[in-house]
Design a protein around this motif. Structure first.
Motif, short mmCIF file in Angstrom:
data_model
loop_
_atom_site.label_atom_id
_atom_site.label_comp_id
_atom_site.label_asym_id
_atom_site.label_seq_id
_atom_site.Cartn_x
_atom_site.Cartn_y
_atom_site.Cartn_z
N GLU A 87 17.62 12.26 -53.76
CA GLU A 87 17.84 10.70 -53.61
C GLU A 87 19.71 10.54 -53.78
O GLU A 87 19.52 9.60 -52.59
N LYS A 88 20.65 12.22 -53.76
CA LYS A 88 21.40 12.09 -52.91
C LYS A 88 21.43 11.99 -51.34
O LYS A 88 21.98 11.71 -50.05
N MET A 89 20.51 12.81 -50.95
CA MET A 89 19.79 13.51 -49.97
C MET A 89 20.05 12.11 -49.09
O MET A 89 20.38 11.34 -47.90
N ASN A 90 18.51 11.15 -49.50
CA ASN A 90 18.35 9.39 -49.07
C ASN A 90 20.09 9.37 -48.95
O ASN A 90 20.30 8.27 -47.72
N VAL A 91 21.00 9.32 -49.43
CA VAL A 91 22.21 8.30 -49.55
C VAL A 91 22.82 8.61 -48.32
O VAL A 91 23.46 7.89 -47.97
N SER A 92 22.35 9.93 -47.90
CA SER A 92 23.52 10.54 -46.68
C SER A 92 22.48 10.00 -45.63
O SER A 92 23.23 10.30 -44.29
N SER A 93 21.49 9.65 -45.30
CA SER A 93 20.81 9.16 -44.30
C SER A 93 21.71 7.29 -43.97
O SER A 93 21.39 7.27 -42.98
N ALA A 94 21.84 6.65 -44.59
CA ALA A 94 22.96 5.38 -44.38
C ALA A 94 23.34 5.96 -43.44
O ALA A 94 24.29 6.89 -42.86
N THR A 95 23.14 4.59 -42.20
CA THR A 95 23.53 4.60 -40.85
C THR A 95 24.99 4.45 -41.42
O THR A 95 25.60 2.64 -41.56
N VAL A 96 26.76 5.04 -41.07
CA VAL A 96 27.83 4.51 -41.46
C VAL A 96 28.44 5.16 -40.25
O VAL A 96 27.96 5.66 -39.05
N PRO A 97 29.49 4.59 -39.60
CA PRO A 97 30.64 5.10 -38.48
C PRO A 97 31.12 6.29 -38.64
O PRO A 97 30.62 7.09 -39.67
N TYR A 98 31.36 6.50 -37.12
CA TYR A 98 32.10 8.08 -37.35
C TYR A 98 32.98 7.94 -37.95
O TYR A 98 34.22 7.26 -37.63
N GLY A 99 33.34 9.53 -39.26
CA GLY A 99 33.89 9.63 -39.50
C GLY A 99 33.58 9.74 -41.30
O GLY A 99 34.25 9.82 -41.83
N VAL A 100 33.10 8.39 -41.88
CA VAL A 100 32.44 8.09 -42.98
C VAL A 100 32.28 9.54 -43.92
O VAL A 100 30.98 10.54 -43.39
N ASP A 101 32.24 10.14 -44.64
CA ASP A 101 32.20 10.97 -44.93
C ASP A 101 30.94 10.92 -46.00
O ASP A 101 31.19 10.58 -47.28
N GLU A 102 30.02 11.49 -45.78
CA GLU A 102 28.55 11.04 -46.79
C GLU A 102 28.53 12.03 -47.90
O GLU A 102 28.14 11.28 -48.52
#
Length: 200
Positions: A87-102
């Motif tokens: 589930e945490k791996m899935n959260v880290s797949s979110a499209t976020v701007p460069y520099g956001v700490d996944e």
């Protein structure tokens, strides 16, 4: 059924290609940019490609953050995706701007590698520390570059949580690795069996 892929007229609701090439291990790539920002992202086009030397590859559709960081610094980590972290791996797949700490976004602990200046998931059962050997843009039959970027890395260090070691081996029934299937499907590799090569 049969269909040529230039037209891709398969008559199905969704393209079946990635469902056929499955299960695929997930390359959960940790990287650090030149600006010091850290990144964590999963890639379903990932695999080990050699044992001597130990080489791995991940491929991104276009120049994504992990590819950019690996190109800038020449280093990255591959983190083992187990069922307890999926589930945490899935959260880290979110499209976020460069520099956001996944790592922070996913509630995971980022730890600096022993041999590379790239972050890894402290909670992962296993981690590969890698140095980039080459980056290529594979070509199509026409000779045109595709939209994909392949990053190859040599594994120079390996972390293993001894919680998944049993009788001198990694016990995959304990590790419960997660693989990517087609569509939005995943599978868990907790059912393990042995089969030895025949002697002829």
């Amino acid at each position: 059924m049969f269909y040529p892929t230039d037209t891709n007229k398969h008559g199905l609701a969704h393209d079946p290609f990635k469902a056929i090439v499955s299960p695929r291990p997930i390359g959960w790539i940790g990287s650090k940019g030149k600006d010091g920002s850290i990144n964590l992202a999963p890639y379903s086009f990932f695999n080990a490609i050699s044992d001597r030397p130990k080489l791995v590859m991940f491929s991104s559709a276009g120049r994504k953050h992990s590819q950019r960081n690996a190109a800038e610094t020449g280093e990255f980590t591959c983190n083992f995706v187990s069922r307890n972290l999926v589930e945490k791996m899935n959260v880290s797949s979110a499209t976020v701007p460069y520099g956001v700490d996944e790592f922070a976004l996913s509630g995971l602990t980022a730890r600096r590698g022993e041999l590379v200046d790239a972050p890894y998931v402290a909670e992962a059962f296993a981690v590969l520390e890698c140095k980039v050997t080459e980056i290529i843009e594979p070509k199509s039959l026409s000779g045109e570059p595709s939209e994909n970027v392949m990053v190859f890395g040599q594994v120079i260090g390996i972390h293993i949580d001894e919680a998944i070691v049993r009788n001198g081996r990694l016990d995959m029934a304990l590790a419960r690795p997660v693989a990517r299937m087609g569509y939005m499907d995943y599978s868990e590799g907790s059912e393990v069996f042995e089969m030895f090569r025949p002697k002829v």
